[in-house]
Structures are given as structure tokens and as C-alpha cells.
Design a protein around this motif. Structure first.
Motif, PDB file in Angstrom:
ATOM      1  N   LYS A   1       0.824  -1.205   0.000  1.00 39.56           N
ATOM      2  CA  LYS A   1       0.000   0.000   0.000  1.00 39.56           C
ATOM      3  C   LYS A   1       0.863   1.262   0.000  1.00 39.56           C
ATOM      4  O   LYS A   1       0.544   2.239  -0.696  1.00 39.56           O
ATOM      5  N   GLN A   2       1.948   1.256   0.768  1.00 39.18           N
ATOM      6  CA  GLN A   2       2.828   2.431   0.812  1.00 39.18           C
ATOM      7  C   GLN A   2       3.447   2.705  -0.552  1.00 39.18           C
ATOM      8  O   GLN A   2       3.548   3.863  -0.979  1.00 39.18           O
TER       9      GLN A   2
ATOM     10  N   GLU B   1       2.190   1.767  -3.478  1.00 38.86           N
ATOM     11  CA  GLU B   1       1.135   2.173  -4.399  1.00 38.86           C
ATOM     12  C   GLU B   1       0.750   3.634  -4.184  1.00 38.86           C
ATOM     13  O   GLU B   1       0.407   4.344  -5.151  1.00 38.86           O
ATOM     14  N   GLU B   2       0.783   4.095  -2.941  1.00 42.26           N
ATOM     15  CA  GLU B   2       0.374   5.465  -2.641  1.00 42.26           C
ATOM     16  C   GLU B   2       1.515   6.471  -2.754  1.00 42.26           C
ATOM     17  O   GLU B   2       1.282   7.680  -2.627  1.00 42.26           O
ATOM     18  N   SER B   3       2.728   5.973  -2.980  1.00 44.99           N
ATOM     19  CA  SER B   3       3.870   6.876  -3.125  1.00 44.99           C
ATOM     20  C   SER B   3       3.842   7.531  -4.505  1.00 44.99           C
ATOM     21  O   SER B   3       3.109   7.114  -5.400  1.00 44.99           O
ATOM     22  N   SER B   4       4.661   8.535  -4.673  1.00 41.98           N
ATOM     23  CA  SER B   4       4.770   9.225  -5.966  1.00 41.98           C
ATOM     24  C   SER B   4       6.031   8.783  -6.712  1.00 41.98           C
ATOM     25  O   SER B   4       6.512   9.482  -7.603  1.00 41.98           O
TER      26      SER B   4
ATOM     27  N   ASP C   1      -8.984   3.333 -12.625  1.00 45.59           N
ATOM     28  CA  ASP C   1      -8.759   4.474 -11.736  1.00 45.59           C
ATOM     29  C   ASP C   1      -8.360   5.687 -12.571  1.00 45.59           C
ATOM     30  O   ASP C   1      -7.328   5.688 -13.238  1.00 45.59           O
TER      31      ASP C   1
ATOM     32  N   ASP D   1      -7.269   8.432 -11.601  1.00 45.92           N
ATOM     33  CA  ASP D   1      -6.071   9.085 -11.067  1.00 45.92           C
ATOM     34  C   ASP D   1      -4.787   8.365 -11.484  1.00 45.92           C
ATOM     35  O   ASP D   1      -3.688   8.825 -11.159  1.00 45.92           O
ATOM     36  N   ARG D   2      -4.935   7.243 -12.180  1.00 46.07           N
ATOM     37  CA  ARG D   2      -3.769   6.491 -12.657  1.00 46.07           C
ATOM     38  C   ARG D   2      -3.882   6.310 -14.172  1.00 46.07           C
ATOM     39  O   ARG D   2      -4.235   5.233 -14.658  1.00 46.07           O
TER      40      ARG D   2
ATOM     41  N   THR E   1      -0.172  -0.764 -10.480  1.00 41.14           N
ATOM     42  CA  THR E   1      -0.306   0.272  -9.444  1.00 41.14           C
ATOM     43  C   THR E   1       1.043   0.789  -8.950  1.00 41.14           C
ATOM     44  O   THR E   1       1.097   1.803  -8.263  1.00 41.14           O
ATOM     45  N   TYR E   2       2.116   0.079  -9.274  1.00 43.50           N
ATOM     46  CA  TYR E   2       3.469   0.549  -8.942  1.00 43.50           C
ATOM     47  C   TYR E   2       4.448  -0.113  -9.906  1.00 43.50           C
ATOM     48  O   TYR E   2       4.341  -1.317 -10.174  1.00 43.50           O
TER      49      TYR E   2
END
Length: 296
Positions: free
Chosen positions: A95-96, A98-101, A224, A226-227, A270-271
Motif C-alpha cells: 500500500k505504501q 502504491e500510494e507513493s509518488s 482508476d 487518477d492512474r 499500481t506501482y
């Protein structure tokens, strides 16, 4: 006959030398000192070849190495026989990331997504087909996902040369050096669109029974926003068991029109970095994969 030769007197020569020295001294005193001269001349700096110019931002390499190392260590600590281990630590690190930039942008069409990826861990295997679930659970076998461009003909989808180039996603289960299962899927992205890949309509259940896996559909299946360019759509097309060059067809009629909608799917990247990829599939499954350096 007398010839007159005009000569300069010694006094006049001394006078000229004295005047010349005086002019030179005056010119020197008129010059600015070193600090003043530096302000008058334009500043110049020799370029440093191979490095960005002063003041130019340094390009950041995509990927969060620290979090990736922690994730890989957590997966390794869970043991190779626990590919389905859904530990809280692994889930948190996923999760970290995936939510990182730090991910490569537009990952589905990025060059880094291409190649062979080895499956490290996955979740929610209950939504997979029985055959797929059995293969994933058999951790003594290595599982790979190949994302490659291949040239295939339009009439029978066999690999040829000089024909139409398409994006192919292959699931590979290695039983040994001479035995493997390869299931190929025709894939579609913004860079390599495939008209056949329309929206999936069916969950895949037959009379409430999970036969080919249970897929998300409808609003749950929307990408998504946003992706951007993170989804790879696909439709399974052909599968074969290969035993030292001898092929046995995979027991699913992928090309049968009655089953065609059921064998559609997608993976959302997602990453993505040059060594780790995290993806979520249409069956609600999360995958963590590592890039193979010695590809195929």
C-alpha cells in the motif's frame, strides 16, 4: 660636396622614452583592480560533461528503493513455500508503494513494463480458476508473466514474421527446465489498442460455480482515473503444456465464442520501477513481481 645628415639629439631621445613610460604608467593606474575587473567581465564556467548544468534539476530515478528493499525482505522472510502469504507487513508495504509518488508514470505503456516478471507473492487466490489456484499454490514451481511484443497473423494467431505486431501477456509456469505451461493472452493498451477487447459483461460464474475465475464487472471494474495508462486489458487466446518440445493443449476453449467474454480480464499496474511491479487483477487479486535480469 657636403651632405647634411639630420640626427636626433640625445636629449630628445631621452625625452621620448620618459614620455612613453609616463603614458604607460598612467594607463596602468587607470586599469581596475582584480575584483573590479571580475565584475566587468562576463562570468564563464567550463561545462562539466556528463553532468547537469548548474541550477538544472537532477533527474530522479523512478522507484522507492528503501520501501522496495523492505518489501522484498518481508517476502523472503515469509518463506518460498508461502507465495500466498498475506501478512500485514507485506500488505502495508504494498500500500505504501502504491500510494507513493515514486512509481514510473503511465506504467502500462512505459518501456520498463516489458519483459519477464517473476511472481513473488499474491493474494485472494479464491477468486482464481481452480487450475490457476493450484498452480499458484504449488510454490515449488516458478511462475512468470511475460509482457512482450510479438508479430502474429490475423487468420490463425500463430507467431509469424513480418505480420501485425501485437502486445502479448503470457502466464508461464515452469515445472522444470524442459517442462512448462504457457498461456498466451492478446493484450491492449493505449499504445497497442485491440478492438476486440470490449468491456467484460459476465463475472464468470456458471450456475453460481467458479469455473474460470470470478471477475469484477460494471462500476467495480472501472479503471482508476487518477492512474492514467495503468491498465492492460487482455483476453486469453491459447494455452499449451510443453514437455521438451511436445505440446498438449490447455483444457480451456479460449476461442470459443461462448467462452470469449469469460476469458477477458485486465491488470492495473499500481506501482512500477525497473525491478519491482505491483499489479491488481480483474479478480481482485494483488500481485508482487520482480523483474528478471536474465530474461528468458
Amino acid at each position: 660636396k657636403r651632405t647634411n645628415t639630420k640626427q636626433s639629439s640625445p636629449n630628445k631621445s631621452k625625452m621620448k622614452i620618459t614620455i612613453s613610460f609616463a603614458v604607460a604608467a598612467a594607463a596602468l593606474t587607470a586599469l581596475p583592480d582584480a575584483s573590479a575587473l571580475q565584475t566587468l567581465l562576463p562570468k564563464f564556467q567550463f561545462p562539466t560533461f556528463g553532468a547537469p548544468a548548474k541550477g538544472e534539476p537532477v533527474a530522479k530515478k523512478a522507484g522507492n528503493v528503501v520501501l522496495e528493499d523492505k518489501l522484498l525482505a518481508a517476502i523472503a522472510a515469509s518463506g518460498e513455500d508461502k507465495r500466498l502469504s498475506n501478512s500485514d507487513e507485506i500488505a502495508s508495504l504494498v500500500k505504501q508503494l502504491e500510494e507513493s509518488s515514486d512509481s514510473i508514470s503511465r506504467p502500462a505503456i512505459a518501456p520498463e513494463v516489458m519483459g519477464r516478471w517473476r511472481l513473488l507473492t499474491t493474494t485472494n487466490a479464491d477468486t482464481a480458476s481452480p487450475i490457476q489456484r493450484k498452480a499458484v499454490d504449488s510454490t515449488k514451481y516458478k511462475i512468470y508473466q511475460d509482457i512482450l511484443l510479438k508479430t502474429i497473423s490475423d487468420d490463425n494467431n500463430e507467431i509469424t514474421s513480418g505480420e501485425d505486431e501485437r502486445l502479448i501477456v503470457s502466464q508461464v509456469v515452469k515445472f522444470s527446465d524442459t517442462a512448462e505451461l504457457v498461456v498466451d493472452a492478446l493484450a491492449s493498451t493505449a499504445a497497442y489498442p485491440l478492438e476486440e477487447l470490449t468491456e467484460r459483461k459476465s463475472t464468470g460464474k456458471v450456475l453460481g460455480v467458479n469455473v474460470l475465475g470470478v471477475s469484477l464487472v460494471g462500476e467495480e471494474a472501472l479503471p482508476d482515473e487518477d492512474r492514467p495508462d495503468s491498465r492492460i486489458d487482455f483476453v486469453f487466446d491459447e494455452g499449451n503444456f510443453n514437455f521438451n518440445g511436445f505440446n498438449i493443449p490447455y483444457p480451456v476453449p479460449f476461442r470459443n465464442p461462448l467462452f470469449r467474454d469469460w476469458v477477458k480480464g485486465w491488470i492495473d499496474v499500481t506501482y512500477l520501477s525497473d525491478r519491482v511491479r505491483i499489479s491488481r487483477g480483474n479478480k481482485g487479486t494483488t500481485f508482487v513481481l520482480a523483474k528478471e535480469t536474465d530474461e528468458m
